[in-house]
Design a protein around this motif. Structure first.
Motif, short mmCIF file in Angstrom:
data_model
loop_
_atom_site.label_atom_id
_atom_site.label_comp_id
_atom_site.label_asym_id
_atom_site.label_seq_id
_atom_site.Cartn_x
_atom_site.Cartn_y
_atom_site.Cartn_z
N TRP A 51 0.82 -1.20 0.00
CA TRP A 51 0.00 0.00 0.00
C TRP A 51 0.86 1.25 0.00
CZ3 TRP A 51 -3.13 -1.46 5.00
CH2 TRP A 51 -2.29 -1.43 6.13
N ARG A 52 0.23 2.39 -0.40
CA ARG A 52 0.90 3.69 -0.48
C ARG A 52 0.25 4.64 0.51
NH1 ARG A 52 1.88 5.82 -6.56
NH2 ARG A 52 3.32 7.12 -5.36
N ARG A 53 1.09 5.43 1.18
CA ARG A 53 0.59 6.42 2.11
C ARG A 53 -0.03 7.59 1.34
NH1 ARG A 53 -1.01 6.09 7.28
NH2 ARG A 53 -0.48 7.91 8.56
N PHE A 54 -1.15 8.10 1.85
CA PHE A 54 -1.69 9.35 1.34
C PHE A 54 -1.97 10.28 2.51
CE2 PHE A 54 -5.59 6.90 2.07
CZ PHE A 54 -6.40 7.82 2.73
N GLY A 55 -1.94 11.57 2.26
CA GLY A 55 -2.22 12.53 3.31
C GLY A 55 -2.69 13.85 2.72
N ALA A 56 -3.58 14.53 3.43
CA ALA A 56 -4.09 15.82 2.99
C ALA A 56 -4.43 16.66 4.21
CB ALA A 56 -5.33 15.65 2.12
N THR A 57 -4.29 17.97 4.06
CA THR A 57 -4.68 18.91 5.10
C THR A 57 -5.86 19.71 4.58
OG1 THR A 57 -2.41 19.06 5.92
CG2 THR A 57 -3.92 20.84 6.53
N VAL A 58 -6.94 19.74 5.37
CA VAL A 58 -8.18 20.39 4.92
C VAL A 58 -8.68 21.30 6.02
CG1 VAL A 58 -8.78 18.42 3.46
CG2 VAL A 58 -9.63 18.52 5.81
N PRO A 59 -9.46 22.34 5.67
CA PRO A 59 -10.06 23.21 6.69
C PRO A 59 -10.99 22.42 7.60
CG PRO A 59 -10.22 24.20 4.51
CD PRO A 59 -9.79 22.79 4.30
N ALA A 60 -10.95 22.71 8.89
CA ALA A 60 -11.76 21.96 9.85
C ALA A 60 -13.15 22.54 10.05
CB ALA A 60 -11.03 21.91 11.19
N ALA A 61 -13.35 23.81 9.71
CA ALA A 61 -14.61 24.47 10.01
C ALA A 61 -15.79 23.78 9.32
CB ALA A 61 -14.54 25.94 9.58
N GLY A 62 -16.78 23.39 10.10
CA GLY A 62 -18.01 22.81 9.55
C GLY A 62 -17.89 21.39 9.06
N VAL A 63 -16.72 20.76 9.18
CA VAL A 63 -16.53 19.40 8.66
C VAL A 63 -17.10 18.39 9.65
CG1 VAL A 63 -14.86 17.67 7.97
CG2 VAL A 63 -14.50 20.06 7.34
N ARG A 64 -17.97 17.53 9.16
CA ARG A 64 -18.54 16.48 9.99
C ARG A 64 -17.96 15.11 9.67
NH1 ARG A 64 -23.14 19.68 8.81
NH2 ARG A 64 -23.78 18.28 7.12
N ARG A 65 -17.65 14.90 8.40
CA ARG A 65 -17.10 13.61 7.99
C ARG A 65 -16.04 13.82 6.91
NH1 ARG A 65 -21.88 10.02 5.95
NH2 ARG A 65 -22.49 12.02 5.04
N VAL A 66 -15.12 12.85 6.82
CA VAL A 66 -14.15 12.84 5.73
C VAL A 66 -14.15 11.45 5.11
CG1 VAL A 66 -12.67 14.63 6.72
CG2 VAL A 66 -12.23 12.22 7.26
N ARG A 67 -13.76 11.38 3.84
CA ARG A 67 -13.63 10.10 3.18
C ARG A 67 -12.52 10.17 2.15
NH1 ARG A 67 -19.37 9.47 -0.10
NH2 ARG A 67 -19.43 11.53 -1.08
N ALA A 68 -12.02 9.01 1.76
CA ALA A 68 -10.94 8.94 0.78
C ALA A 68 -11.41 8.15 -0.43
CB ALA A 68 -9.71 8.28 1.39
N ARG A 69 -10.87 8.55 -1.60
CA ARG A 69 -11.22 7.87 -2.85
C ARG A 69 -9.98 7.72 -3.71
NH1 ARG A 69 -15.82 9.81 -7.30
NH2 ARG A 69 -16.40 7.68 -7.94
N ALA A 70 -9.58 6.48 -3.98
CA ALA A 70 -8.37 6.21 -4.75
C ALA A 70 -8.71 5.86 -6.19
CB ALA A 70 -7.60 5.05 -4.10
N ARG A 71 -7.75 6.11 -7.07
CA ARG A 71 -7.86 5.68 -8.47
C ARG A 71 -6.54 5.05 -8.88
NH1 ARG A 71 -6.68 11.12 -8.89
NH2 ARG A 71 -5.12 11.69 -10.46
N ASP A 72 -6.60 4.15 -9.89
CA ASP A 72 -5.40 3.43 -10.28
C ASP A 72 -5.02 3.70 -11.73
OD1 ASP A 72 -6.95 1.76 -11.92
OD2 ASP A 72 -7.00 0.13 -10.45
N ALA A 73 -3.87 3.14 -12.12
CA ALA A 73 -3.34 3.39 -13.45
C ALA A 73 -4.18 2.77 -14.55
CB ALA A 73 -1.91 2.83 -13.53
N ALA A 74 -5.05 1.80 -14.20
CA ALA A 74 -5.93 1.19 -15.19
C ALA A 74 -7.21 1.98 -15.40
CB ALA A 74 -6.27 -0.24 -14.76
N GLY A 75 -7.38 3.08 -14.65
CA GLY A 75 -8.56 3.92 -14.80
C GLY A 75 -9.68 3.61 -13.83
N ALA A 76 -9.49 2.62 -12.95
CA ALA A 76 -10.53 2.29 -11.98
C ALA A 76 -10.51 3.30 -10.83
CB ALA A 76 -10.33 0.88 -11.44
N ARG A 77 -11.69 3.56 -10.30
CA ARG A 77 -11.83 4.49 -9.18
C ARG A 77 -12.80 3.89 -8.18
NH1 ARG A 77 -13.96 10.72 -9.90
NH2 ARG A 77 -11.81 11.42 -9.80
N GLN A 78 -12.53 4.12 -6.92
CA GLN A 78 -13.44 3.61 -5.89
C GLN A 78 -14.84 4.18 -6.07
OE1 GLN A 78 -10.56 4.42 -2.36
NE2 GLN A 78 -12.21 3.10 -1.59
#
Length: 336
Positions: A289-316
């Motif tokens: 697996w590969r590490r991912f990370g992001a910094t986002v504004p916290a104001a008003g955020v209730r949930r977060v989710r991640a979505r990966a895509r691959d070299a074959a064009g597939a996306r979650q």
């Protein structure tokens, strides 16, 4: 290739059955936050035993290699360990419940595997064929159906290219729960194919008709025909959400059978926004697996989710399938 005919392994070999202790389907899963390390501790790797845990004495264990081979083999544990070895760090992921195949399970870990390349054993046996039948020592009842053995059939070329007869995880011998003394591991394939408590490899030119080959662990192709579950889907898991003043730091892991080339972090509040995450290098082989990370504004955020895509064009997918996006409730820390 001349050689012994392919035997139908629908029934186990005669003799005393392997002791299953405990018997019956067993599951164990750690929460996502326990999977934040690049290499998953053995105690944190998920556990699935369709029939329970097989107890296989190492001094009597043998691996038989037969079928479409010029020289049938039988190896004991010392003989296998005396052969060349290889080490690969790669993801082990459970496909999920074969009776509810679209339900996400979030069972995964990144493990350092060591063992004998399957190719070395196949070459010694003079194997030629299309498929490799791998049989385990475990047996029992699954979904009310008795089964005398666990059996998977896999493309011979793929297993020859990257399969490992693994006897170590993270530098230590396999535990009984994870397939001691030897399990098959094929990087890039779902856990259902990585047969634990391995007892034999049979080279064949046809598929094996079996509960775990042609009935369970199947999914429809574009034409509607069923195909066996093998290659890992593109997937990701949020393992850390940390608040720092007005920002949230979101991190996790992404993987698949094809190279992960991007991850977005979705911020869900009154509105939804997607932020591209930074990607690290694979934590091991191309199937790690590969590490991912992001910094986002916290104001008003209730949930977060991640979505990966691959070299074959597939996306979650966002929802509705086994690799649907992992959603974390920021306030409670609960994940779905």
């Amino acid at each position: 290739m001349d050689g012994p005919p392919v035997r139908d392994h629908g029934t186990a070999d005669p003799g005393a059955p392997t002791r299953m202790a405990p018997a019956g389907t067993i599951k164990r899963q750690r929460p996502p936050e326990a999977l934040d390390a690049p290499v998953t501790a053995v105690d944190d790797v998920y556990l699935i035993g369709h029939f329970g845990i097989a107890q296989v004495p190492p001094d009597t264990w043998r691996l038989r290699v037969d079928g479409r081979v010029a020289r049938p083999l039988e190896l004991d544990l010392d003989g296998l360990r005396a052969m060349s070895s290889t080490t690969v760090t790669a993801v082990l992921e459970c496909y999920g419940n074969p009776l509810r195949p679209r339900e996400p399970t979030r069972r995964a870990g990144n493990v350092v595997w060591r063992g004998t390349p399957v190719s070395a054993v196949l070459d010694r046996a003079g194997a030629e064929g299309e498929l490799l039948w791998a049989r385990g020592h475990d047996s029992g009842v699954f979904d009310g159906r008795p089964c005398t053995e666990y059996l998977k059939d896999l493309p011979l070329a793929v297993v020859r290219e990257r399969g490992v007869l693994a006897y170590e995880m993270n530098g230590e011998p396999l535990t009984a729960e994870h397939g001691f003394p030897v399990r098959l591991f094929v990087p890039g394939y779902f856990g259902t194919n990585n047969v634990k408590w391995l007892r034999s490899l049979t080279v064949a030119d046809r598929r094996a008709e079996h509960l775990f080959t042609t009935e369970l662990y199947q999914r429809p192709s574009a034409t509607g025909a069923l195909r066996p579950v093998r290659d890992l889907d593109v997937n990701s898991l949020v393992t850390a959400v940390r608040r720092d003043g007005r920002t949230l730091h979101v991190a996790g892991w992404a993987w698949g059978s094809s190279e992960v080339v991007g991850v977005e972090v979705g911020v869900l509040g009154d509105d939804e926004a997607w932020v591209p995450a930074e990607l690290g290098r694979p934590a091991g082989s191309r199937y790690a697996w590969r590490r991912f990370g992001a910094t986002v504004p916290a104001a008003g955020v209730r949930r977060v989710r991640a979505r990966a895509r691959d070299a074959a064009g597939a996306r979650q997918p966002l929802t509705g399938d086994r690799n649907a996006c992992h959603v974390v409730d920021v306030e409670s820390g609960n994940a779905t």
